[in-house]
Each structure stands twice: as C-alpha cells, then as structure tokens.
Motif scaffolding. Structure first.
Motif, PDB file in Angstrom:
ATOM      1  N   MET A   1       0.514   0.114  -9.709  1.00  0.00           N
ATOM      2  CA  MET A   1       0.370  -1.235  -9.192  1.00  0.00           C
ATOM      3  C   MET A   1       0.973  -2.255 -10.136  1.00  0.00           C
ATOM      4  O   MET A   1       1.639  -3.205  -9.705  1.00  0.00           O
ATOM      5  CB  MET A   1      -1.100  -1.558  -8.961  1.00  0.00           C
ATOM      6  N   MET A   2       0.751  -2.067 -11.440  1.00  0.00           N
ATOM      7  CA  MET A   2       1.263  -3.026 -12.403  1.00  0.00           C
ATOM      8  C   MET A   2       2.786  -2.972 -12.496  1.00  0.00           C
ATOM      9  O   MET A   2       3.426  -3.993 -12.754  1.00  0.00           O
ATOM     10  CB  MET A   2       0.629  -2.801 -13.772  1.00  0.00           C
ATOM     11  N   ARG A   3       3.374  -1.813 -12.265  1.00  0.00           N
ATOM     12  CA  ARG A   3       4.851  -1.747 -12.213  1.00  0.00           C
ATOM     13  C   ARG A   3       5.364  -2.543 -11.014  1.00  0.00           C
ATOM     14  O   ARG A   3       6.362  -3.269 -11.115  1.00  0.00           O
ATOM     15  CB  ARG A   3       5.310  -0.287 -12.132  1.00  0.00           C
ATOM     16  N   ALA A   4       4.675  -2.399  -9.877  1.00  0.00           N
ATOM     17  CA  ALA A   4       5.049  -3.163  -8.682  1.00  0.00           C
ATOM     18  C   ALA A   4       4.849  -4.654  -8.919  1.00  0.00           C
ATOM     19  O   ALA A   4       5.682  -5.475  -8.505  1.00  0.00           O
ATOM     20  CB  ALA A   4       4.225  -2.680  -7.488  1.00  0.00           C
ATOM     21  N   TYR A   5       3.767  -5.009  -9.575  1.00  0.00           N
ATOM     22  CA  TYR A   5       3.479  -6.409  -9.884  1.00  0.00           C
ATOM     23  C   TYR A   5       4.591  -7.001 -10.757  1.00  0.00           C
ATOM     24  O   TYR A   5       5.077  -8.106 -10.497  1.00  0.00           O
ATOM     25  CB  TYR A   5       2.121  -6.503 -10.593  1.00  0.00           C
TER      26      TYR A   5
ATOM     27  N   ASP B   1       2.714  -6.635  -1.733  1.00  0.00           N
ATOM     28  CA  ASP B   1       2.063  -6.071  -0.552  1.00  0.00           C
ATOM     29  C   ASP B   1       2.936  -6.225   0.685  1.00  0.00           C
ATOM     30  O   ASP B   1       3.080  -5.289   1.478  1.00  0.00           O
ATOM     31  CB  ASP B   1       0.720  -6.783  -0.348  1.00  0.00           C
ATOM     32  N   GLU B   2       3.533  -7.410   0.839  1.00  0.00           N
ATOM     33  CA  GLU B   2       4.306  -7.718   2.042  1.00  0.00           C
ATOM     34  C   GLU B   2       5.632  -6.959   2.098  1.00  0.00           C
ATOM     35  O   GLU B   2       6.076  -6.542   3.185  1.00  0.00           O
ATOM     36  CB  GLU B   2       4.572  -9.224   2.093  1.00  0.00           C
ATOM     37  N   TYR B   3       6.262  -6.771   0.948  1.00  0.00           N
ATOM     38  CA  TYR B   3       7.620  -6.219   0.933  1.00  0.00           C
ATOM     39  C   TYR B   3       7.712  -4.790   0.404  1.00  0.00           C
ATOM     40  O   TYR B   3       8.795  -4.335   0.031  1.00  0.00           O
ATOM     41  CB  TYR B   3       8.538  -7.145   0.124  1.00  0.00           C
ATOM     42  N   GLY B   4       6.615  -4.092   0.372  1.00  0.00           N
ATOM     43  CA  GLY B   4       6.651  -2.658   0.096  1.00  0.00           C
ATOM     44  C   GLY B   4       6.797  -2.252  -1.356  1.00  0.00           C
ATOM     45  O   GLY B   4       7.124  -1.100  -1.639  1.00  0.00           O
ATOM     46  N   TYR B   5       6.542  -3.149  -2.295  1.00  0.00           N
ATOM     47  CA  TYR B   5       6.647  -2.796  -3.711  1.00  0.00           C
ATOM     48  C   TYR B   5       5.620  -1.736  -4.100  1.00  0.00           C
ATOM     49  O   TYR B   5       5.898  -0.860  -4.932  1.00  0.00           O
ATOM     50  CB  TYR B   5       6.454  -4.033  -4.593  1.00  0.00           C
ATOM     51  N   PHE B   6       4.423  -1.817  -3.528  1.00  0.00           N
ATOM     52  CA  PHE B   6       3.397  -0.831  -3.844  1.00  0.00           C
ATOM     53  C   PHE B   6       3.795   0.549  -3.325  1.00  0.00           C
ATOM     54  O   PHE B   6       3.639   1.562  -4.021  1.00  0.00           O
ATOM     55  CB  PHE B   6       2.047  -1.236  -3.249  1.00  0.00           C
ATOM     56  N   GLU B   7       4.323   0.564  -2.116  1.00  0.00           N
ATOM     57  CA  GLU B   7       4.740   1.841  -1.533  1.00  0.00           C
ATOM     58  C   GLU B   7       5.835   2.506  -2.363  1.00  0.00           C
ATOM     59  O   GLU B   7       5.857   3.732  -2.511  1.00  0.00           O
ATOM     60  CB  GLU B   7       5.233   1.635  -0.099  1.00  0.00           C
ATOM     61  N   ARG B   8       6.750   1.708  -2.921  1.00  0.00           N
ATOM     62  CA  ARG B   8       7.814   2.272  -3.752  1.00  0.00           C
ATOM     63  C   ARG B   8       7.255   2.958  -4.989  1.00  0.00           C
ATOM     64  O   ARG B   8       7.870   3.882  -5.542  1.00  0.00           O
ATOM     65  CB  ARG B   8       8.789   1.173  -4.179  1.00  0.00           C
ATOM     66  N   GLU B   9       6.105   2.495  -5.449  1.00  0.00           N
ATOM     67  CA  GLU B   9       5.453   3.125  -6.596  1.00  0.00           C
ATOM     68  C   GLU B   9       4.449   4.191  -6.170  1.00  0.00           C
ATOM     69  O   GLU B   9       3.716   4.734  -6.993  1.00  0.00           O
ATOM     70  CB  GLU B   9       4.738   2.064  -7.436  1.00  0.00           C
TER      71      GLU B   9
END
Length: 291
Positions: free
Chosen positions: A226-230, A44-52
């Motif tokens: 989300m799971m890819r970002a996780y 959430d903090e570092y934009g992993y969700f946005e990348r997906e």
C-alpha cells in the motif's frame, strides 16, 4: 413465485457474504474529506493498489474522533490523522506505526462578519477546534504568540469539518482552523486567513497503522504494498497537479469544482517519509501540558 423469491434472497445473501469476505481480507484505512487524503483516493481510483497486488478499502469519516474510534475498535487497520491525536492514542495504550508524514495543513480563518484582521483581535472571541488534536495545539500556540490571556479566547469543540465550515459561513463562529479544501471554500465565502501552517514549516499530518493489525504478517505485507502505491500516487499528483484530479476531489471531499480551481497551485505531497522528530516532540509537549 415462492421458489423464485427464495432464490433471489439466497443470491442476495451470497453476494453480501462474498462482499464481507472480500472486504475482511483487505487493508482498511479511515480517511477524511481532506486534500491530504488525495494520494489514497487516487491510488484507489486509478488502480495503484491493484498494481501492487494489494486490496485496500477506504472508509470515509467526517470527524477525526470517529477515525480514532474505528482504529481502536479494530474496524480499520490504519488512518489519516495528526500527531497530537496519534500521540494521545499511544499514551492511552494503542500502539501505532507511523507510516509517513502527510500533506495535512491548517489555516486559521475568520468570517467577514467577525471583522477580525489580526490575532490580537481574538480576545473574547470563539475559535472552533477539536480537543487533543493539532487544531487545539495550533490554537494554543497562536493565542500565546498574540500575547492573549488563554481564558479570554474560547475554544469551542466542533469535530465535523463541514459543520465547522458552515458555522464560519453563517457567522456562528468567530474563527476556526480548517484543512484544505474546506479552507478554500471558506476563503471563497470572504473568510480572512490569519495563519497558515504551510508558511511555518509545522507538519503535523501523519498516516498511521495499528501495531496490533500489523502483527498479522499478511497485513504487514499489504501495508508495504500500500505504501508503495501511496508513494507512486504522490509522485503522480506532484507531477500532474491537483487540478488533474478535480472530479475526484469534488466527489471525495464534497466541494465544488470552483473550490478546487481556487486552491493553491504549489501544493506538494512529501511522499513516504517519517514525521519530523521536532513535530513529534511538539505534539508530546502539548499533551504533557494539556492532559
């Protein structure tokens, strides 16, 4: 002045409506102030969700039962929990999808005032835990392993992890089960560790989603992203170490920087993989004998 006030009120209403619409379209996950949730905090903090290309909103709670209520009430789509709670929810009619096992672990700790150094000394003592949860399963397991009479060890329900911690620090409770980083805070207060799930291979943490939420094709697609970002966040934390995210842990878990520095350095996140059938069966057997 009146027109200006009306315009300001209209702007506030419009902003609130826009925020509600944006949030309603996001995947909502209930989290706890515990270290197993760190991959979600990092994503959430570092934009992993946005990348997906997924929108994810994290909803913090202090007690697991509040996470349960949020999920069954439809306020969130998924949550970080344990297998005992998840299996019980399914028994009660809430179908769940197990997305992955997690790094959730517990330690049984005693305060230095209690002068307890081994499990046998829990006789006629109070142990804080949560009913129908992994902490209840572990408490029963440890009482049995010590050969104690079950009714001679008083299980006290304390749901809020921080309240549980304070009860140990103030000597109100003899012993309790805590996750990290609260367990490290307790150890810094001279608490003694009698048991650690990380040394036994018992892995009861799990990230679950409501099957009813995933029936929506958009939500299902969001969950996959989300799971890819996780998974990516788990890999990054494993590579860089928890200390890299000290400020984030301090903010999201409500502990001191000293506590983060004092945590075990070999903490690893399992990435995305299903919970062990052995652990699932362990949870089901416990519920069979305690429902």
């Amino acid at each position: 002045m009146a027109a200006c006030t009306k315009n300001e009120e209209r702007s506030a209403v419009d902003e609130a409506w826009a925020a509600w619409v944006a949030d309603s379209a996001s995947l909502k996950i209930a989290v706890m102030p515990t270290i197993d949730c760190l991959p979600l905090f990092v994503a959430d903090e570092y934009g992993y969700f946005e990348r997906e290309s997924v929108s994810v909103s994290l909803y913090p709670y202090m007690a697991q039962m509040d996470c349960d209520t949020a999920l069954t009430g439809g306020w969130v789509d998924g949550m970080m929990t344990d297998l005992v709670r998840a299996e019980r929810m399914q028994q009660q009619g809430t179908a769940l999808h197990y997305a992955t096992t997690t790094a959730l672990a517990w330690q049984l700790l005693t305060g230095h005032q209690a002068r307890i150094s081994r499990l046998k000394q829990l006789d006629d003592k109070m142990v804080a835990m949560t009913r129908y949860s992994a902490t209840a399963l572990l408490a029963d397991m440890l009482v049995d392993s010590a050969g104690l009479q079950s009714e001679r060890v008083f299980r006290i329900q304390v749901n809020d992890v921080n309240v549980r911690l304070r009860m140990l620090q103030t000597g109100v409770m003899d012993a309790l089960l805590l996750p990290e980083p609260q367990a490290t805070v307790a150890r810094l207060s001279e608490a003694r560790v009698l048991y650690d799930t990380r040394q036994t291979g018992i892995n009861l943490g799990v990230l679950v989603f409501s099957e009813s939420a995933l029936a929506d094709s958009l939500r299902h697609t969001q969950m996959e992203g989300m799971m890819r970002a996780y998974a990516a966040a788990c890999d990054t934390i494993n590579e860089r170490g928890i200390s890299t995210y000290k400020d984030l842990v301090v903010r999201c878990c409500g502990v001191s920087a000293e506590a983060v520095d004092s945590m075990s350095l070999d903490w690893k996140y399992p990435g995305v993989q299903p919970p062990s059938p052995v652990d699932v069966e362990r949870a089901r057997r416990f519920l069979m004998h305690n429902n």
